[in-house]
Design a protein around this motif. Structure first.
Motif, PDB file in Angstrom:
ATOM      1  N   GLY A  10      -8.811   2.120  15.376  1.00  0.00           N
ATOM      2  CA  GLY A  10      -8.451   1.648  16.625  1.00  0.00           C
ATOM      3  C   GLY A  10      -9.888   1.826  17.660  1.00  0.00           C
ATOM      4  N   LEU A  11      -9.300   1.920  18.981  1.00  0.00           N
ATOM      5  CA  LEU A  11     -10.328   2.245  20.054  1.00  0.00           C
ATOM      6  C   LEU A  11      -9.976   3.587  20.466  1.00  0.00           C
ATOM      7  CD1 LEU A  11     -12.627   1.327  21.938  1.00  0.00           C
ATOM      8  CD2 LEU A  11     -11.085   0.390  23.138  1.00  0.00           C
ATOM      9  N   VAL A  12     -11.016   4.351  20.855  1.00  0.00           N
ATOM     10  CA  VAL A  12     -10.689   5.794  21.406  1.00  0.00           C
ATOM     11  C   VAL A  12     -12.032   5.907  22.466  1.00  0.00           C
ATOM     12  CG1 VAL A  12     -11.739   7.096  19.493  1.00  0.00           C
ATOM     13  CG2 VAL A  12      -9.916   7.992  21.036  1.00  0.00           C
ATOM     14  N   GLN A  13     -11.756   6.827  23.310  1.00  0.00           N
ATOM     15  CA  GLN A  13     -12.812   7.166  24.057  1.00  0.00           C
ATOM     16  C   GLN A  13     -13.687   8.396  23.312  1.00  0.00           C
ATOM     17  OE1 GLN A  13     -11.629   8.222  28.042  1.00  0.00           O
ATOM     18  NE2 GLN A  13     -12.265   6.220  28.798  1.00  0.00           N
ATOM     19  N   ALA A  14     -15.036   8.678  23.628  1.00  0.00           N
ATOM     20  CA  ALA A  14     -15.653   9.828  23.050  1.00  0.00           C
ATOM     21  C   ALA A  14     -14.933  11.122  23.382  1.00  0.00           C
ATOM     22  CB  ALA A  14     -16.923   9.872  23.470  1.00  0.00           C
ATOM     23  N   GLY A  15     -14.941  11.947  22.101  1.00  0.00           N
ATOM     24  CA  GLY A  15     -14.164  13.348  22.426  1.00  0.00           C
ATOM     25  C   GLY A  15     -12.697  13.219  21.953  1.00  0.00           C
ATOM     26  N   GLY A  16     -12.144  11.907  21.618  1.00  0.00           N
ATOM     27  CA  GLY A  16     -10.897  11.604  21.336  1.00  0.00           C
ATOM     28  C   GLY A  16     -10.525  11.657  19.687  1.00  0.00           C
ATOM     29  N   SER A  17      -9.431  11.396  19.273  1.00  0.00           N
ATOM     30  CA  SER A  17      -9.087  11.585  17.753  1.00  0.00           C
ATOM     31  C   SER A  17      -8.383  10.260  17.447  1.00  0.00           C
ATOM     32  CB  SER A  17      -8.180  12.806  17.658  1.00  0.00           C
ATOM     33  OG  SER A  17      -8.723  14.030  18.094  1.00  0.00           O
ATOM     34  N   LEU A  18      -8.652  10.198  16.114  1.00  0.00           N
ATOM     35  CA  LEU A  18      -7.919   9.035  15.541  1.00  0.00           C
ATOM     36  C   LEU A  18      -7.566   9.436  14.097  1.00  0.00           C
ATOM     37  CD1 LEU A  18      -9.839   5.805  16.371  1.00  0.00           C
ATOM     38  CD2 LEU A  18      -7.556   6.245  17.265  1.00  0.00           C
ATOM     39  N   ARG A  19      -6.768   8.889  13.278  1.00  0.00           N
ATOM     40  CA  ARG A  19      -6.264   8.992  11.898  1.00  0.00           C
ATOM     41  C   ARG A  19      -6.176   7.702  11.329  1.00  0.00           C
ATOM     42  NH1 ARG A  19      -1.071  12.270   9.141  1.00  0.00           N
ATOM     43  NH2 ARG A  19      -0.243  10.009   9.569  1.00  0.00           N
ATOM     44  N   LEU A  20      -6.886   7.806  10.186  1.00  0.00           N
ATOM     45  CA  LEU A  20      -6.905   6.754   9.193  1.00  0.00           C
ATOM     46  C   LEU A  20      -5.955   7.086   8.010  1.00  0.00           C
ATOM     47  CD1 LEU A  20     -10.496   5.800   8.964  1.00  0.00           C
ATOM     48  CD2 LEU A  20      -8.735   4.468  10.152  1.00  0.00           C
ATOM     49  N   SER A  21      -5.330   6.095   7.664  1.00  0.00           N
ATOM     50  CA  SER A  21      -4.317   6.226   6.274  1.00  0.00           C
ATOM     51  C   SER A  21      -4.789   5.462   5.295  1.00  0.00           C
ATOM     52  CB  SER A  21      -2.816   6.093   6.547  1.00  0.00           C
ATOM     53  OG  SER A  21      -2.449   6.989   7.456  1.00  0.00           O
ATOM     54  N   CYS A  22      -4.721   5.589   3.923  1.00  0.00           N
ATOM     55  CA  CYS A  22      -4.819   4.834   2.652  1.00  0.00           C
ATOM     56  C   CYS A  22      -3.557   4.904   1.681  1.00  0.00           C
ATOM     57  CB  CYS A  22      -6.234   5.248   2.029  1.00  0.00           C
ATOM     58  SG  CYS A  22      -6.735   4.314   0.522  1.00  0.00           S
ATOM     59  N   ALA A  23      -3.140   3.845   1.842  1.00  0.00           N
ATOM     60  CA  ALA A  23      -1.894   3.736   0.776  1.00  0.00           C
ATOM     61  C   ALA A  23      -2.228   3.452  -0.302  1.00  0.00           C
ATOM     62  CB  ALA A  23      -0.780   3.051   1.617  1.00  0.00           C
ATOM     63  N   ALA A  24      -1.993   3.763  -1.579  1.00  0.00           N
ATOM     64  CA  ALA A  24      -2.126   3.211  -2.667  1.00  0.00           C
ATOM     65  C   ALA A  24      -1.039   2.744  -3.835  1.00  0.00           C
ATOM     66  CB  ALA A  24      -3.053   4.282  -3.493  1.00  0.00           C
ATOM     67  N   SER A  25      -1.130   1.900  -4.315  1.00  0.00           N
ATOM     68  CA  SER A  25      -0.156   1.754  -5.618  1.00  0.00           C
ATOM     69  C   SER A  25      -0.812   1.704  -6.660  1.00  0.00           C
ATOM     70  CB  SER A  25       0.264   0.241  -5.267  1.00  0.00           C
ATOM     71  OG  SER A  25      -0.783  -0.892  -5.302  1.00  0.00           O
ATOM     72  N   GLY A  26      -0.158   1.948  -7.713  1.00  0.00           N
ATOM     73  CA  GLY A  26      -0.869   1.902  -9.050  1.00  0.00           C
ATOM     74  C   GLY A  26      -0.434   3.541  -9.638  1.00  0.00           C
ATOM     75  N   ARG A  27      -0.204   3.659 -11.033  1.00  0.00           N
ATOM     76  CA  ARG A  27       0.046   4.812 -11.623  1.00  0.00           C
ATOM     77  C   ARG A  27      -1.050   5.637 -11.829  1.00  0.00           C
ATOM     78  NH1 ARG A  27       3.752   2.612 -16.820  1.00  0.00           N
ATOM     79  NH2 ARG A  27       1.942   0.999 -16.561  1.00  0.00           N
ATOM     80  N   THR A  28      -2.327   5.293 -11.576  1.00  0.00           N
ATOM     81  CA  THR A  28      -3.339   6.284 -11.862  1.00  0.00           C
ATOM     82  C   THR A  28      -3.672   7.185 -10.400  1.00  0.00           C
ATOM     83  OG1 THR A  28      -4.856   4.537 -11.411  1.00  0.00           O
ATOM     84  CG2 THR A  28      -4.149   4.693 -13.490  1.00  0.00           C
ATOM     85  N   PHE A  29      -3.133   6.676  -9.370  1.00  0.00           N
ATOM     86  CA  PHE A  29      -3.524   7.357  -8.025  1.00  0.00           C
ATOM     87  C   PHE A  29      -3.653   8.715  -8.109  1.00  0.00           C
ATOM     88  CE2 PHE A  29      -4.204   7.564  -3.648  1.00  0.00           C
ATOM     89  CZ  PHE A  29      -3.805   8.684  -3.246  1.00  0.00           C
ATOM     90  N   SER A  30      -2.680   9.443  -8.593  1.00  0.00           N
ATOM     91  CA  SER A  30      -2.566  10.982  -8.853  1.00  0.00           C
ATOM     92  C   SER A  30      -3.776  11.538  -9.587  1.00  0.00           C
ATOM     93  CB  SER A  30      -1.316  11.317  -9.185  1.00  0.00           C
ATOM     94  OG  SER A  30      -1.019  11.076 -10.544  1.00  0.00           O
ATOM     95  N   ARG A  31      -4.213  10.664 -10.434  1.00  0.00           N
ATOM     96  CA  ARG A  31      -5.436  11.077 -11.196  1.00  0.00           C
ATOM     97  C   ARG A  31      -6.845  10.725 -10.624  1.00  0.00           C
ATOM     98  NH1 ARG A  31      -1.775   9.037 -14.936  1.00  0.00           N
ATOM     99  NH2 ARG A  31      -3.296   7.440 -15.582  1.00  0.00           N
ATOM    100  N   SER A  32      -6.742   9.877  -9.590  1.00  0.00           N
ATOM    101  CA  SER A  32      -7.965   9.538  -8.972  1.00  0.00           C
ATOM    102  C   SER A  32      -8.690  10.270  -7.678  1.00  0.00           C
ATOM    103  CB  SER A  32      -7.618   8.030  -8.383  1.00  0.00           C
ATOM    104  OG  SER A  32      -7.269   7.211  -9.652  1.00  0.00           O
ATOM    105  N   ALA A  33      -9.950  10.304  -7.815  1.00  0.00           N
ATOM    106  CA  ALA A  33     -10.634  10.784  -6.336  1.00  0.00           C
ATOM    107  C   ALA A  33     -10.634   9.663  -5.660  1.00  0.00           C
ATOM    108  CB  ALA A  33     -11.952  11.334  -6.848  1.00  0.00           C
TER     109      ALA A  33
END
Length: 122
Positions: A10-33
């Protein structure tokens, strides 16, 4: 193949914080970088950070070291990118990617999410 869906940003001022999330499906996720890349307007897509399958090894570009933290929760099939002390030059579309190893992920990623906009105002 792992399917990836990003959220957050999203939008934030300089010095602020944000978090991105990446949700995965699939049985190989736990073996993936899994990693994050970003693409600013008119520029190429660049590597930002990556974490190995176990979550114990991480890698960052120099410009985000000490400000960004990548982590993963394999029980939730999710990878996070916590971004602190954001700067206007961090503005970009951020993409999540997965691969069978840290090396292949950072050198030839092929499995991408749809991207999330991060905008840092000065």
């Amino acid at each position: 193949q792992v399917q990836l869906v990003e959220s957050g940003g999203g939008l934030v001022q300089a010095g602020g914080s944000l978090r991105l999330s990446c949700a995965a499906s699939g049985r190989t996720f736990s073996r993936s970088a899994v990693g994050w890349f970003r693409q600013a307007p008119g520029k190429e897509r660049d590597f930002v950070a990556a974490v190995d399958a176990s979550g114990s090894i991480t890698n960052y570009i120099d410009s985000v070291k000490g400000r960004f933290t990548i982590s993963r929760d394999n029980a939730k099939n999710t990878v996070y990118l916590q971004m602190n002390s954001l700067k206007p030059e961090d503005t970009a579309v951020y993409y999540c990617a997965a691969g069978p190893s840290m090396y292949l992920l950072t050198t030839s990623p092929t499995n991408w999410g749809q991207g999330r906009q991060v905008t840092v105002s000065s």
